[in-house]
Write a protein that holds these residues in place. Structure first.
Motif, PDB file in Angstrom:
ATOM      1  N   UNK A   1     -24.144  18.783   6.755  1.00  0.00           N
ATOM      2  CA  UNK A   1     -23.504  19.797   7.584  1.00  0.00           C
ATOM      3  C   UNK A   1     -22.926  19.142   8.830  1.00  0.00           C
ATOM      4  N   UNK A   2     -21.805  19.647   9.262  1.00  0.00           N
ATOM      5  CA  UNK A   2     -21.212  19.239  10.526  1.00  0.00           C
ATOM      6  C   UNK A   2     -20.808  20.484  11.287  1.00  0.00           C
ATOM      7  N   UNK A   3     -21.159  20.533  12.566  1.00  0.00           N
ATOM      8  CA  UNK A   3     -20.786  21.658  13.430  1.00  0.00           C
ATOM      9  C   UNK A   3     -20.304  21.092  14.759  1.00  0.00           C
ATOM     10  N   UNK A   4     -19.437  21.834  15.393  1.00  0.00           N
ATOM     11  CA  UNK A   4     -18.985  21.374  16.692  1.00  0.00           C
ATOM     12  C   UNK A   4     -18.117  22.386  17.392  1.00  0.00           C
ATOM     13  N   UNK A   5     -17.984  22.203  18.691  1.00  0.00           N
ATOM     14  CA  UNK A   5     -17.079  23.033  19.486  1.00  0.00           C
ATOM     15  C   UNK A   5     -16.639  22.249  20.707  1.00  0.00           C
ATOM     16  N   UNK A   6     -15.505  22.604  21.218  1.00  0.00           N
ATOM     17  CA  UNK A   6     -14.995  21.972  22.428  1.00  0.00           C
ATOM     18  C   UNK A   6     -14.267  22.977  23.283  1.00  0.00           C
TER      19      UNK A   6
END
Length: 782
Positions: free
Chosen positions: A189-194
């Motif tokens: 899984x990969x998650x992210x926010x910017x």
């Protein structure tokens, strides 16, 4: 066990006792207690304006983004473990991807667009009008609000059981994270926010995304490969050496979201968001529990026990193939269905907040959603293709909501006037082959259209009678319209009508329309600064519609709306310098025209014209009675205990003329998804390691009692009680910029069923929960 009126007063009596005790508790609190971390505040907007959770006189479970992560929650159905009298389950493979959401016994498990959800699902106050595709990822959320009880005047459309509201994080111009996870069964899984500032103090942007990939936990085997020499099993091709031909329950999806926040002036703020989902996951994990179909449907095969895995084993013999067969129409070739789920969804939404004056504000919420997906189903979970299909669904909806908020009479009155518009068109297309070769078989291709429209106006007001006493009132008018246009074609030649009994349904149109008034009256009183009691009467409804699955023309019938009158009392309290929080509620819900599925054979003039039936029918009137409690403790710094508990009793009070035709119905019948007892416990300790950071172990336990998934209460549809335990160990760096977390779900490796499905032709299948799983996550905050 029955809850009487005396029992209903338990909440009020307990609240009074706590009110009397609170001064003593406060006096006993030591200076050390005062220095402890108190229970944090969550701001909710359930009543159209920002309020502290503890000041809102509604039964609400609220969890912030950090709380979701600490519990290892990733999808909306995970929330079932942390809310009393709330049941959220993935829908069975027979209905495709979705979430069956029930609150206080009211909800919907069928993803067909003919049915209304029963529990409203919202993202940033935008209503999602279908159960299909509602298994949402908890991506980049600020908080979740679960409103229990009818929200007929607040949430409105089809929130008769309550509402689940997800609120995403707004752009602020700074911050972000990246997180990677590996785990059981090749999980990646990969998650992210910017968060970015485009124009200082004016324009901000937030990008967030997630991709999840994991192999399913139910293995599809080739029967002949695993059972050589057994006669009567259709050939399935060339399996691998280990006899594996596929898996079910796996994940393969990617979702992204773009949010823009424009502070146009000191008085105007505009938020625009766009999201996209691409899902190619495996079908829902399914195993066979019983097979009692006619012998001619498994020709030459007698030992059906070989098809049923022992308890605790995760496999099936699904092939998603209907073997070649011959019937009255002639010989038909083998049909291969797609064994995967394909879901595509995108949505755009815009919210404008205009502060007209110090006492007047206008909010506009505009949204468009486009959802399409296809899924193959092998209902019989065997190589025989007894009941198979491949369905393509699509749904397009436009919504517009306007709210005018005001404050009048020297801040003594807060009020809201609003209007709401919903316009949707849904399509269902695909082939079904049921009991091929039998005289009573159903072989058809659907190409249905379901237009729907809803218009409502509402008013809400809170009168601050004194500094401690508030009176709340609400009213809402709704007009609904929904049609169903049927096409029933030949699955082997869609230019022709179906050659089975469905041919008479081709071209039929079912219609429903109705008007509804809903009300809410509430009084809350602050006995002390930390103890508020409330009493409420509220109403709600779930719209009617048309039976979407007729097998003969006589089953093309409309059904009327359900309606609910709810009586509720409760209290919300904080004690020991907010180291203890206890919220309780008790309710009686009078339910009218409850909808059950009628599976009895359809008989005309003494002749059975269809043994297959699944007609939604207004069965009669019922009563739900229940008690709920939520407790949070912070006994000392860093240590948190949270617990929930609920009791729910269902009693069918009367059976109407239509209800009397339902197979097996009696006054002792239980409605589907009624979990009489439900509880959860979470324990967490953030150990300060000084310059080495923080180490936080957490343990969660969730229990729910047994429930039926069908209104006929056939024992085969009983889902036994189960207890699931999860654990998580997280290390956070001193600057809180790095976090490493090891999580284990289903710690005790409990084998349990989340759902069951029974087809009247003699098929019972179950959806087992996932076995023990581990995951390791690394997160970098910016």
């Amino acid at each position: 066990m029955r809850i009487t009126k005396t029992s209903l007063l338990l909440c009020a009596a307990t609240g009074a006792a706590l009110a009397g005790a609170s001064p003593a508790w406060a006096q006993d609190a030591s200076a050390a207690d005062a220095a402890n971390d108190d229970i944090g505040e969550i701001i909710v907007t359930a009543q159209f304006r920002e309020q502290r959770l503890q000041d809102t006189p509604i039964a609400i479970t609220a969890i912030d983004g950090d709380g979701l992560a600490a519990r290892s929650y990733t999808t909306v159905t995970d929330l079932t473990n942390s809310a009393p009298n709330v049941v959220l389950k993935p829908t069975s493979s027979a209905f495709g991807p979705g979430a069956a959401v029930f609150i206080r016994g009211v909800g919907q498990a069928d993803t067909n667009f003919a049915y209304e959800p029963g529990v409203g699902l919202y993202v940033d106050d935008v209503y999602h009008g279908t159960v299909f595709g509602s298994q949402l990822d908890l991506l980049d959320l600020d908080r979740v609000e679960i409103l229990r009880g009818p929200q007929g005047t607040l949430a409105g459309k089809n929130s008769i059981g309550g509402a689940v509201k997800l609120y995403t994080k707004k752009p602020t111009g700074e911050g972000g994270f990246l997180e990677g996870t590996i785990g059981s069964r090749d999980q990646i899984d990969l998650r992210g926010s910017g968060d970015f500032t485009l124009v200082p103090d004016r324009l901000f942007m937030r990008l967030s995304g997630v991709t999840r990939h994991q192999q399913g936990y139910v293995t599809r085997y080739d029967f002949g490969c695993r059972n050589p020499g057994v006669a009567g099993v259709p050939a399935t091709g060339s399996p691998k050496e280990d006899c594996v031909i596929g898996h079910e329950g796996g994940k393969d999806y990617t979702a992204g979201r773009l949010a823009l926040r424009w502070v146009a002036s000191d008085n105007v703020e505009v938020n625009i968001s766009a999201s996209k989902l691409v899902d190619d996951s495996e079908p829902a994990a399914t195993t066979l529990l019983a097979l009692t179909v006619a012998p001619t449907l498994t020709p030459g095969f007698t030992d059906r026990a070989l098809l049923i895995p022992a308890k605790g084993e995760y496999y099936n013999y699904s092939t998603y193939v209907t073997p070649a067969f011959t019937d009255a129409d002639g010989s038909h070739p083998a049909t291969v269905w797609d064994p995967n789920t394909r879901l595509r969804a995108w949505e755009v939404a815009g919210t404008v907040d205009w502060t007209i004056s110090d006492t007047l504000a206008l909010k506009s919420i505009t949204a468009y959603q486009d959802l399409s997906g296809s899924y193959g189903s092998d209902y019989d979970v065997t190589p025989f293709g007894i009941n198979t299909s491949n369905i393509t669904n699509s749904h397009h909806q436009f919504t517009q909501e306007l709210r005018l908020n005001g404050t009048s009479f020297a801040d003594k009155l807060d009020w809201t006037l609003g209007a709401y518009y919903y316009d949707a068109t849904s399509y269902i297309e695909g082939g079904d082959i049921i009991a091929p070769g039998l005289a009573t078989s159903s072989v058809f291709y659907s190409d249905d259209t379901i237009p729907a429209e809803s218009i409502s106006g509402f008013a809400h007001a809170v009168i601050h009678v004194t500094d401690r006493l508030n009176l709340t009132g609400g009213i809402r008018y709704t007009h609904d319209k929904k049609d169903y246009h049927f096409r029933r074609l030949n699955v082997f030649d869609t230019s022709e009508p179906s050659y089975t009994a469905q041919n008479k349904i081709d071209g039929a149109v079912g219609k429903y329309s109705g008007d509804r008034w809903d009300y809410r009256i509430n009084a809350d009183y602050e006995l002390t600064p930390d103890l508020m009691v409330y009493a409420q009467f509220s109403t709600g409804y779930r719209g009617g519609g048309v039976n979407p699955r007729p097998f003969v023309i006589q089953q093309v019938q409309s059904f009327e709306p359900e309606s609910l009158n709810a009586y509720e009392i409760g209290f919300k309290s904080d004690f020991l310098n907010r180291a203890v929080r206890l919220n309780m509620s008790a309710f009686v819900n009078d339910y009218k025209d409850i909808i059950f599925s009628n599976t009895a054979p359809t008989v005309v003039d003494g002749v059975t014209i269809s043994a297959q039936n699944a007609t939604p029918t207004n069965a009669g009137d019922a009563r739900f009675t229940g008690v709920e409690a939520e407790l949070t403790l912070r006994p000392f710094k860093g240590f948190t205990i949270d617990a929930t508990g609920s009791y729910l009793d269902f009693q069918l009070k009367s059976i109407g003329a239509s209800g009397a035709t339902i197979s097996g119905i009696t006054l002792d019948s239980q409605a589907p998804y009624i979990t009489k007892w439900k509880g959860s416990l979470g324990v967490q300790y953030a150990a300060d390691l000084g310059s080495a950071g923080t180490l936080t172990p957490r343990f969660d336990l969730a229990y729910q009692s047994s429930f039926f998934t069908a209104s006929d209460n056939n024992p085969a549809t009983l889902v036994p009680a189960y207890t699931v335990m999860n654990a998580r160990l997280a290390w956070t760096s001193p600057d809180e910029d790095w976090q490493v977390a090891l999580a284990v779900t289903n710690l005790a490796d409990e084998f349990y069923y989340r759902n069951k499905n029974r087809l009247p032709i003699g098929i019972v299948s179950g959806q087992p929960g996932a076995p023990r799983e581990w995951s390791l996550s690394v997160r970098r905050n910016f």
